[in-house]
Structure formats: structure tokens, C-alpha cells
Enzyme design. Structure first.
Site, PDB file in Angstrom:
ATOM      1  N   HIS A 142      -1.335  10.061 -37.587  1.00 47.32           N
ATOM      2  CA  HIS A 142      -2.102  11.230 -37.131  1.00 47.32           C
ATOM      3  C   HIS A 142      -1.345  12.012 -36.068  1.00 47.32           C
ATOM      4  O   HIS A 142      -1.939  12.787 -35.333  1.00 47.32           O
ATOM      5  CB  HIS A 142      -3.470  10.785 -36.609  1.00 47.32           C
ATOM      6  CG  HIS A 142      -4.299  10.139 -37.676  1.00 47.32           C
ATOM      7  ND1 HIS A 142      -4.881  10.849 -38.689  1.00 47.32           N
ATOM      8  CD2 HIS A 142      -4.603   8.841 -37.897  1.00 47.32           C
ATOM      9  CE1 HIS A 142      -5.529  10.021 -39.488  1.00 47.32           C
ATOM     10  NE2 HIS A 142      -5.363   8.788 -39.038  1.00 47.32           N
ATOM     11  N   TRP A 163       2.495   6.052   1.683  1.00 47.89           N
ATOM     12  CA  TRP A 163       2.635   6.477   0.287  1.00 47.89           C
ATOM     13  C   TRP A 163       2.260   7.952   0.293  1.00 47.89           C
ATOM     14  O   TRP A 163       1.118   8.315   0.551  1.00 47.89           O
ATOM     15  CB  TRP A 163       1.697   5.688  -0.616  1.00 47.89           C
ATOM     16  CG  TRP A 163       1.862   6.015  -2.067  1.00 47.89           C
ATOM     17  CD1 TRP A 163       2.793   5.503  -2.932  1.00 47.89           C
ATOM     18  CD2 TRP A 163       1.074   6.939  -2.834  1.00 47.89           C
ATOM     19  NE1 TRP A 163       2.630   6.054  -4.183  1.00 47.89           N
ATOM     20  CE2 TRP A 163       1.585   6.940  -4.152  1.00 47.89           C
ATOM     21  CE3 TRP A 163      -0.001   7.767  -2.544  1.00 47.89           C
ATOM     22  CZ2 TRP A 163       1.057   7.724  -5.161  1.00 47.89           C
ATOM     23  CZ3 TRP A 163      -0.537   8.562  -3.552  1.00 47.89           C
ATOM     24  CH2 TRP A 163      -0.002   8.535  -4.857  1.00 47.89           C
ATOM     25  N   ARG A 211       0.817  -1.218   0.000  1.00 43.53           N
ATOM     26  CA  ARG A 211       0.000   0.000   0.000  1.00 43.53           C
ATOM     27  C   ARG A 211       0.852   1.269   0.000  1.00 43.53           C
ATOM     28  O   ARG A 211       0.308   2.376  -0.086  1.00 43.53           O
ATOM     29  CB  ARG A 211      -0.925   0.016   1.216  1.00 43.53           C
ATOM     30  CG  ARG A 211      -1.825  -1.188   1.306  1.00 43.53           C
ATOM     31  CD  ARG A 211      -2.642  -1.145   2.571  1.00 43.53           C
ATOM     32  NE  ARG A 211      -3.722  -0.203   2.450  1.00 43.53           N
ATOM     33  CZ  ARG A 211      -4.930  -0.483   2.000  1.00 43.53           C
ATOM     34  NH1 ARG A 211      -5.225  -1.722   1.657  1.00 43.53           N
ATOM     35  NH2 ARG A 211      -5.851   0.431   1.907  1.00 43.53           N
ATOM     36  N   GLU A 238       6.448   2.037 -15.712  1.00 44.45           N
ATOM     37  CA  GLU A 238       6.403   1.977 -14.247  1.00 44.45           C
ATOM     38  C   GLU A 238       7.619   1.296 -13.646  1.00 44.45           C
ATOM     39  O   GLU A 238       8.023   1.652 -12.548  1.00 44.45           O
ATOM     40  CB  GLU A 238       5.085   1.385 -13.728  1.00 44.45           C
ATOM     41  CG  GLU A 238       4.791  -0.030 -14.072  1.00 44.45           C
ATOM     42  CD  GLU A 238       3.425  -0.483 -13.550  1.00 44.45           C
ATOM     43  OE1 GLU A 238       2.921   0.074 -12.572  1.00 44.45           O
ATOM     44  OE2 GLU A 238       2.869  -1.424 -14.138  1.00 44.45           O
ATOM     45  N   GLU A 285      -0.822  -1.330 -22.466  1.00 43.25           N
ATOM     46  CA  GLU A 285      -0.382  -2.059 -21.272  1.00 43.25           C
ATOM     47  C   GLU A 285       1.136  -2.253 -21.305  1.00 43.25           C
ATOM     48  O   GLU A 285       1.818  -2.104 -20.284  1.00 43.25           O
ATOM     49  CB  GLU A 285      -1.127  -3.408 -21.191  1.00 43.25           C
ATOM     50  CG  GLU A 285      -0.576  -4.426 -20.219  1.00 43.25           C
ATOM     51  CD  GLU A 285      -0.588  -3.985 -18.759  1.00 43.25           C
ATOM     52  OE1 GLU A 285      -1.105  -2.909 -18.450  1.00 43.25           O
ATOM     53  OE2 GLU A 285      -0.041  -4.722 -17.926  1.00 43.25           O
ATOM     54  N   ASN A 339      -4.715   6.822   6.788  1.00 48.89           N
ATOM     55  CA  ASN A 339      -4.670   6.435   5.386  1.00 48.89           C
ATOM     56  C   ASN A 339      -5.771   7.201   4.688  1.00 48.89           C
ATOM     57  O   ASN A 339      -6.922   7.125   5.107  1.00 48.89           O
ATOM     58  CB  ASN A 339      -4.895   4.915   5.270  1.00 48.89           C
ATOM     59  CG  ASN A 339      -5.141   4.470   3.839  1.00 48.89           C
ATOM     60  OD1 ASN A 339      -4.653   5.088   2.907  1.00 48.89           O
ATOM     61  ND2 ASN A 339      -5.895   3.396   3.677  1.00 48.89           N
ATOM     62  N   GLY A 340      -5.428   7.970   3.648  1.00 50.75           N
ATOM     63  CA  GLY A 340      -6.457   8.726   2.930  1.00 50.75           C
ATOM     64  C   GLY A 340      -6.024  10.167   2.738  1.00 50.75           C
ATOM     65  O   GLY A 340      -4.843  10.495   2.845  1.00 50.75           O
ATOM     66  N   LYS A 342       1.042  -0.623  -4.675  1.00 50.13           N
ATOM     67  CA  LYS A 342       0.280  -1.692  -5.327  1.00 50.13           C
ATOM     68  C   LYS A 342      -1.209  -1.359  -5.378  1.00 50.13           C
ATOM     69  O   LYS A 342      -1.890  -1.662  -6.337  1.00 50.13           O
ATOM     70  CB  LYS A 342       0.527  -3.001  -4.562  1.00 50.13           C
ATOM     71  CG  LYS A 342      -0.149  -4.212  -5.151  1.00 50.13           C
ATOM     72  CD  LYS A 342       0.535  -4.648  -6.423  1.00 50.13           C
ATOM     73  CE  LYS A 342      -0.181  -5.799  -7.092  1.00 50.13           C
ATOM     74  NZ  LYS A 342       0.158  -5.849  -8.536  1.00 50.13           N
TER      75      LYS A 342
HETATM   76  O1  M6R Z   1      -5.977  -3.102  -7.837  1.00 51.14           O
HETATM   77  P1  M6R Z   1      -6.450  -2.562  -9.152  1.00 51.14           P
HETATM   78  O2  M6R Z   1      -6.467  -3.587 -10.215  1.00 51.14           O
HETATM   79  O3  M6R Z   1      -7.749  -1.826  -9.053  1.00 51.14           O
HETATM   80  O4  M6R Z   1      -5.354  -1.490  -9.555  1.00 51.14           O
HETATM   81  C1  M6R Z   1      -5.501  -0.708 -10.698  1.00 51.14           C
HETATM   82  C2  M6R Z   1      -4.194  -0.072 -11.086  1.00 51.14           C
HETATM   83  O5  M6R Z   1      -3.719   0.742 -10.055  1.00 51.14           O
HETATM   84  C3  M6R Z   1      -3.129  -1.114 -11.415  1.00 51.14           C
HETATM   85  O6  M6R Z   1      -3.551  -1.971 -12.427  1.00 51.14           O
HETATM   86  C4  M6R Z   1      -1.820  -0.430 -11.856  1.00 51.14           C
HETATM   87  O7  M6R Z   1      -2.013   0.239 -13.050  1.00 51.14           O
HETATM   88  C5  M6R Z   1      -0.696  -1.462 -11.970  1.00 51.14           C
HETATM   89  N1  M6R Z   1       0.378  -1.100 -11.104  1.00 51.14           N
HETATM   90  C6  M6R Z   1      -0.101  -1.562 -13.296  1.00 51.14           C
HETATM   91  O8  M6R Z   1       0.918  -2.517 -13.358  1.00 51.14           O
END
Ligand code: M6R
Length: 608
Positions: free
Chosen positions: A503, A74, A27, A487, A480, A98-99, A603
Site C-alpha cells: 500500500h 536538554w 535527563r 535513535e 520498535e 527544568n520545563g 532518557k
Molecule cells: O520513561 P518512558 O518509558 O515513559 O519513556 C518513553 C519513551 O520516551 C522511551 O521509551 C523512548 O522511546 C526510548 N528512548 C526508546 O528507546
């Protein structure tokens, strides 16, 4: 984001909290801290960076006490340093959060006028001071916490510890999840049940607006009006084992290699191989036949899985799909027909924007379906029907196996929808089921390209930008692929529909620009060949991911070609994801970045 823990225990809690925080590091991991109460006195240790740094701090300077709160951060407000790390103190109060407190600026001004001094740049510190001010006005700790909480706008999960209160943690939830764990003469608090798994599997989840007083032997939960409420105890199935890397250098490589198995596991959950049909849809509270469109909402990688499925639902089931990233959808005020179907795709089941989208759709009278990996997550719990992806715990921040399991699940749903709507017959359904069942085998074959892709990735480590191109279901895969590279390697990358090249993006092409083209040999392959020629003519360096027929037909002598076996069209997005993941992984490894915990990321994104 951030992860929080709390323990009202009967043994030293600092090491226990660090253990629980390790399970919450997904997190956030830019700083961490714990506070305990020892003989009525608050003490804390905090450290910038990952939990190992906090661990070293505690080794050098241990913290006694049988009650405490902890946090892994985070950063949202304030740089990730020790001063901004939680717990935050204000006189007799220690607090983790958290938040995001949206009205923190006005609260801060008000508190400064009242003589409170701020030592951090965080939004959180206002909450500690608010509670402290209420305590000073003569309120009891729970009353003071409740009064402070009522002043807060935004999203928060809080744990509060009070000087001289050696049998009390106050917790509150408005948005981000909070689980209370029941032990023997001990009680626990965590951002999720997995954090508490070493201590207990008996869990009570707080609902939005709830706050609680937690003691060693019991707890009380109150709603936003301060009235006592009952929330059920549930048995959590969270594993007590910390997932390890096995023989792998990183979780990401382990998770890439798990894909044949978890894709197979997920498919067998939704397909009846003996009857050669999609199973389980009859239990859903909706019938695809009755729908005139569906709505899909997700973030990041999960959104790209949704985009792939749009092609499947529309082609196979002739069912129009509206798809949005959740951060846009939640404020778009989309008009929705009552009794429609809204699908939410999420690995964690805790993504704040996706959850907000879900709640909007619920208000609009939609059936809510979740494609979710974490069965006990908030999104799973708030959905009418859960299609669980069986990827198992995904630890690497870059999503790999969760993505291909989402695709596997969505492919099954699209085939099932097509059958319910009569756009395919039983024979075609059986053929598609057979083709899908081949996915694990093709995934294993794709993994054999590991070493070859490692060599190709060597060239990418020195570039500044990479373009990814694809058509049809390979267009979302191109996006993707670009996300994966960005990342974990920090190289700028963009995914484009190959037909869009001329384009605009073609202006970027020169001899320094690698272009990854994802193109199995199919009916529109020749269109993509034209795009590759446009790139080659301008000196761009092509990395083509295709099959042998594609390699032959492309005739790109200067391109690096990654060749997969020929395979049925329905599984190409699932299988072609693997070389795309491997390319990003090896590039990042060559560059020496922190593959599993890349900078600035977490994550699970539980804040807006
Ligand atoms: O837990 P989620 O699938 O809802 O998360 C969505 C995105 O934060 C997640 O897919 C993020 O883009 C990944 N780190 C990409 O690898």
C-alpha cells in the site's frame, strides 16, 4: 527535560553537585552548569556538552561556597552552548529550570521594555529577570520568587539562589518533579531522589503548585496561594551506588545481557509458579470481568509494548483495547466511561505526556494502573495500582530491558484478565504460565546470537534507510526495531505491518534497501513469505529473524537469516526483541556513535 540540584550545605558544594548531576544525566546531557554563593557573591561555571566538560572547567577553575544550584540540560529553547547553559543570572539572582515557560515571549518583551538585557536564547532567562525585577521593587527573596512564579505559564521545576542569602534556596514545582532531601545540618534539592541518594534517603516531594524555602536546618512549603502546607517525609530506597557498566563497553549491551535475569524477576513477581496462575490481581481495585474495554497510553518504546499487549488482551481476554501515544491522547478529549481502567506504561514514570494523560483519565473517573519501572516516580505515586517492572535501573537511553519487562508484565496481566473474564480456563492459564516461565531460558539462548548479529550489522552501517516488517505482535516489534536503529545509529528506519507493504512502502524497495522481517513460524507465516518475495523481486536485501521452521519454509536463499529456537507464541515478542536490539546496537557500534547517550535525546522526557 533537564535535571536540577541544589544544596544548602556546610562544606564545599560544587563537587557534590557535580556528583548529583551525574545521576541526573539521563535527563539531558547537552550542557551543564553550577552556581554557588561564596561570601555572599554569586559565581558560576558552565560548559557545553557532557558533565565531564563541566568537571574539567571546575578542575581548572574551582568554585568555592557551601550553597549552590546545578543543572544538566536538554535543550528546548536555544542551541546547546555555554551561553544557553544554566544557571542563568540576573543581577542578584541565579536560577536553574527544568520545563518550558510557555508565555516566555510576552514576558521577554515586557522585560526588555523595562530595560532587562537578555544574553541567552532560553525561555528560562525571563524567570531570572522576573525574580530580579520583583527584588528590585523591594520584596524579600521568597516574596520576589513567589510573585515571579505567579506570572509563569507552562511546566517548571525551579531552584533559585540569591546574592547575600547564604542560607536560602527557593524551589518551585509545576509539572516536572522535585524532591527535597533532609540531611544533618544540610538540605538538598533534586529532580529525583536518586540524585540525592549519596546525601540522604529522607525525602519530601513537592506537589504541583508547591514552592518552598530551603535552609540548612529546615524548610517551609507553600501552595500556589502562598499558604503553608505540610508534605510528608518519605524514606527513599534509591541506591547510593552509581550503576556501572561491569565488563561491558556500553550500558546498552549490559542491559541487553541482563534480560534473562530481569525478565525472570519480573515474571516471578506476577506469576505463582507453584499454583500455575497469575497472582496479585485480586488486590487491584478493579475486576477485568467488569470492564468492557481498557485504555492504554504511553510514549515511544513503552507505546510499542502497549501495542503488543493489545493483541494479547483482545485475543486472550476478548477485551477491546484503545491505545494512544500520550502526546495525542492528552489533547484528544477521549470520552471515557466512569470506573473504566486506564493503563499507563512508562519506564521512568516521569514522561510529561504520559503523566498528563494519566491526570486526564483521573478526572474522567478512571481507575489508574501504571506499568512502571521506577517505583518512586510521579506516575507511580499518582496511580491507584502499580504493576512494577523489575528491570532495575536502565541507563542506556535506548530502552531494552525495560521494554521486555513491560512486555512480561503485560503478558501476565492479559492472562490474568482472560482468567477473570472466563475466556480461558485454569488449564489454559497453567499452560500459559508455564510458557511464560520459559522466557528467561529463551532469552539466554537468543543472546548467543550476539557475534553472528554483529557480523550481519556490518552491512547496515553503510545504508541510509532500513524497513522493518512484521505481522500481528511482530508489527509493533518492527516499529520498535526501527526506533532502536534510528535513535542510536541515526539511520532512517520505519516499521510497517508487512501486509501494508504493497500500500505504499514497496515503492522504496530497490537493491540498496535492507528489509528486516520479524516472523516466527506461525499460522500467518506464509503471508509474510509473500511479502518477502515481493521485496526480493525488487532487489531488496532481506534480513529474516525467524526459527528453523520459518527458515526452511521461507526458502529465501539470498536472505540473511537469524535463527531463534522455536518457542511458544506468547513469548515470541519478548524474545524476538533481543535480536532486534542487538542488530541496532552492533550497527551503532560499527558506526562509532554514542550508543548510551545518542545525540538530541534524553532518557526521560519530562517536557511536552
Ligand atoms: O520513561 P518512558 O518509558 O515513559 O519513556 C518513553 C519513551 O520516551 C522511551 O521509551 C523512548 O522511546 C526510548 N528512548 C526508546 O528507546
Amino acid at each position: 527535560m533537564c535535571g536540577i540540584v541544589g544544596i544548602v550545605g556546610n562544606r564545599p558544594v560544587a563537587p557534590l553537585m557535580v556528583d548529583a548531576l551525574k545521576r541526573l544525566e539521563y535527563r539531558g546531557y547537552d550542557s551543564a552548569g553550577v552556581a554557588t554563593l561564596d561570601e555572599g557573591v554569586l559565581g558560576r561555571r558552565r560548559a557545553e556538552g557532557k558533565l565531564v566538560n563541566l568537571q574539567s572547567r571546575l578542575d581548572e577553575n574551582p568554585l568555592a561556597g557551601t550553597i549552590g544550584i546545578g543543572h544538566t540540560r536538554w535543550a528546548t529553547h536555544g542551541v546547546p552552548n555555554e551561553t544557553n547553559a544554566h544557571p542563568h543570572f540576573s543581577n542578584d539572582v541565579a536560577l536553574v529550570h527544568n520545563g518550558i515557560i510557555e508565555n516566555f515571549r510576552e514576558l521577554r518583551e515586557e522585560l526588555i521594555e523595562d530595560g532587562y538585557e537578555f544574553t541567552s536564547q532560553t525561555d528560562t532567562e525571563v524567570v531570572a529577570h522576573l525574580v530580579s525585577r520583583e527584588l528590585n521593587s523591594g520584596k524579600s527573596p521568597p516574596e520576589a520568587a513567589f510573585a515571579a512564579i505567579k506570572r509563569l505559564e507552562g511546566a517548571f521545576a525551579l531552584a533559585i539562589l540569591f546574592k547575600n542569602e547564604d542560607n536560602l534556596i527557593v524551589a518551585a514545582r509545576n509539572g516536572p518533579p522535585l524532591a527535597i532531601g533532609h540531611g544533618e545540618g544540610e538540605m538538598y534539592l533534586g529532580s529525583d531522589a536518586i540524585a540525592l541518594a549519596p546525601f540522604t534517603n529522607v525525602i519530601t516531594y513537592l506537589e504541583d503548585g508547591d514552592w518552598a524555602t530551603i535552609h540548612r536546618d529546615d524548610m517551609q512549603i507553600f501552595n500556589e496561594n502562598g499558604a503553608r502546607v505540610e508534605r510528608a517525609k518519605q524514606l527513599s530506597v534509591g541506591s547510593t551506588l552509581m550503576v556501572d557498566k561491569g565488563n561491558h563497553r556500553h550500558f546498552m549491551s549490559k542491559e541487553i545481557f541482563e534480560q534473562p535475569e530481569v525478565i525472570g524477576h519480573t515474571l516471578s513477581h506476577f506469576l505463582d509458579f507453584s499454583e500455575q496462575r497469575v497472582s496479585g490481581l485480586d488486590k487491584a481495585p478493579f475486576d477485568f470481568k467488569e470492564l468492557d474495554r481498557i485504555n492504554i497510553t504511553a510514549c515511544g518504546t513503552a507505546y510499542y509494548a502497549g501495542l503488543v499487549s493489545k493483541y494479547w488482551f483482545e485475543k486472550l481476554a476478548r477485551l477491546p483495547v484503545d491505545i494512544d501515544v500520550a502526546s495525542e491522547f492528552r489533547y484528544r478529549e477521549a470520552p471515557m466511561k466512569k470506573d473504566g481502567l486506564s493503563l499507563f506504561i512508562t519506564q521512568s514514570g516521569e514522561t510529561a505526556d504520559t503523566l498528563a494523560g494519566l491526570r486526564y483519565c483521573k478526572q474522567q473517573g478512571q481507575h489508574i494502573g501504571a506499568i512502571v519501572n521506577v517505583k518512586e516516580s510521579t506516575i507511580a505515586r499518582e496511580s491507584d495500582v502499580v504493576f512494577q517492572t523489575l528491570a532495575g535501573p536502565e541507563i542506556g537511553v535506548a530502552s531494552t530491558k525495560a521494554f521486555t519487562c513491560q512486555l512480561s508484565t503485560l503478558a501476565c496481566l492479559a492472562v490474568g484478565a482472560a482468567r477473570q473474564r472466563g475466556t480461558i480456563d485454569a488449564t489454559r492459564e497453567a499452560q500459559l504460565v508455564r510458557e511464560l516461565s520459559e522466557a528467561p531460558r529463551y532469552a539466554s539462548q537468543a543472546l548467543k546470537l550476539w557475534d553472528e548479529i554483529a557480523v550481519i550489522a556490518r552491512d547496515l552501517q553503510n545504508v541510509d534507510h532500513v524497513l522493518y516488517l512484521g505481522r500481528d505482535t511482530n508489527f509493533p516489534l518492527a516499529m520498535e526495531g526501527a526506533l532502536k536503529l534510528k535513535e542510536i545509529s541515526y539511520i532512517h528506519a520505519e516499521g510497517y505491518a508487512a501486509g501494508e507493504l504493497k500500500h505504499g512502502p514497496i515503492a522504496l524497495i530497490d537493491e540498496t534497501m535492507p528489509v528486516v522481517v520479524i516472523a516466527p513460524y506461525d499460522s500467518i507465516f506464509e503471508k509474510t513469505v509473500s511479502n518477502m518475495q515481493e521485496v526480493a523481486a525488487r532487489g531488496g536485501k532481506i534480513i529474516l529473524i525467524t526459527d528453523q521452521k520459518g527458515a526452511n519454509a521461507a526458502g529465501m536463499d539470498d536472505a540473511k537469516v537469524i535463527i531463534l529456537p522455536e518457542m511458544p507464541a506468547i513469548i515470541t515478542p519478548i524474545i524476538y526483541a533481543l535480536p532486534v536490539q542487538m542488530l541496532a546496537y552492533h550497527t551503532a557500534v560499527h558506526m562509532g556513535t554514542d550508543v548510551d547517550q545518542p545525540r538530541n535525546l534524553a532518557k526521560s522526557v519530562t517536557v511536552e
